[in-house]
Design a protein around this motif. Structure first.
Motif, short mmCIF file in Angstrom:
data_model
loop_
_atom_site.label_atom_id
_atom_site.label_comp_id
_atom_site.label_asym_id
_atom_site.label_seq_id
_atom_site.Cartn_x
_atom_site.Cartn_y
_atom_site.Cartn_z
N GLU A 61 0.83 -1.21 0.00
CA GLU A 61 0.00 0.00 0.00
C GLU A 61 0.86 1.25 0.00
O GLU A 61 0.59 2.21 -0.73
CB GLU A 61 -0.93 0.00 1.22
CG GLU A 61 -2.06 -0.99 1.13
CD GLU A 61 -2.89 -1.05 2.40
OE1 GLU A 61 -2.72 -0.16 3.28
OE2 GLU A 61 -3.72 -1.96 2.53
N ASP A 64 2.39 1.66 -3.39
CA ASP A 64 1.38 2.15 -4.34
C ASP A 64 1.11 3.64 -4.16
O ASP A 64 0.96 4.37 -5.14
CB ASP A 64 0.08 1.36 -4.19
CG ASP A 64 0.20 -0.07 -4.70
OD1 ASP A 64 1.15 -0.34 -5.47
OD2 ASP A 64 -0.66 -0.89 -4.33
N LYS A 65 1.07 4.08 -2.90
CA LYS A 65 0.86 5.51 -2.64
C LYS A 65 2.01 6.33 -3.20
O LYS A 65 1.80 7.38 -3.80
CB LYS A 65 0.73 5.77 -1.14
CG LYS A 65 -0.60 5.39 -0.57
CD LYS A 65 -0.66 5.74 0.91
CE LYS A 65 -1.96 5.30 1.54
NZ LYS A 65 -1.99 5.58 2.99
N ALA A 68 1.75 6.38 -6.96
CA ALA A 68 0.66 7.27 -7.37
C ALA A 68 1.07 8.73 -7.19
O ALA A 68 0.75 9.57 -8.03
CB ALA A 68 -0.59 6.97 -6.55
#
Length: 126
Positions: A61, A64-65, A68
């Protein structure tokens, strides 16, 4: 006399049967204890695996952050390492090098160093 011998024979057979039953019971108890120990270790392993999966998911996570966030900035590759090139936030010792933090600098003059035999004027330090 024969009845006394038979009675002693019966008592011995009874003792042997009791000893055998007790040995079987002890073996069953040990087997049950071993099964409990195995079940306990399996439970601990499953808990550790679940905790590891949780940490892996958290790491995914976070990655992914970050990805992004970098896609929002318009770059395709994530920035790795220290991005702030300023050195003014590093602590300095008196006369130290800012790249070394609080370590300072140490100068070693190897020109006058010799080994005990005196044969090598430039000894290898490593």
């Amino acid at each position: 006399m024969q009845t006394i011998k038979e009675k002693f024979q019966d008592m011995r057979e009874m003792r042997e049967a009791k000893a055998e039953a007790k040995a079987e019971e002890q073996a069953e108890k040990e087997l049950a204890k071993a099964r409990l120990d195995v079940a306990h270790e399996v439970r601990k392993a499953r808990e550790a695996e679940a905790e590891m999966d949780l940490h892996v998911n958290k790491a995914v996570e976070k990655a992914d952050k970050e990805i992004a966030k970098h896609h929002e900035l318009g770059t395709d590759e994530p920035i790795v390492g220290i991005t702030d090139d300023r050195q003014d936030n590093l602590p300095m010792s008196s006369g130290g090098n800012p790249n070394l933090g609080t370590m300072g600098t140490t100068n070693i003059n190897t020109n006058n160093m010799t080994n005990s035999a005196g044969a090598d004027r430039n000894p290898k330090l490593f």
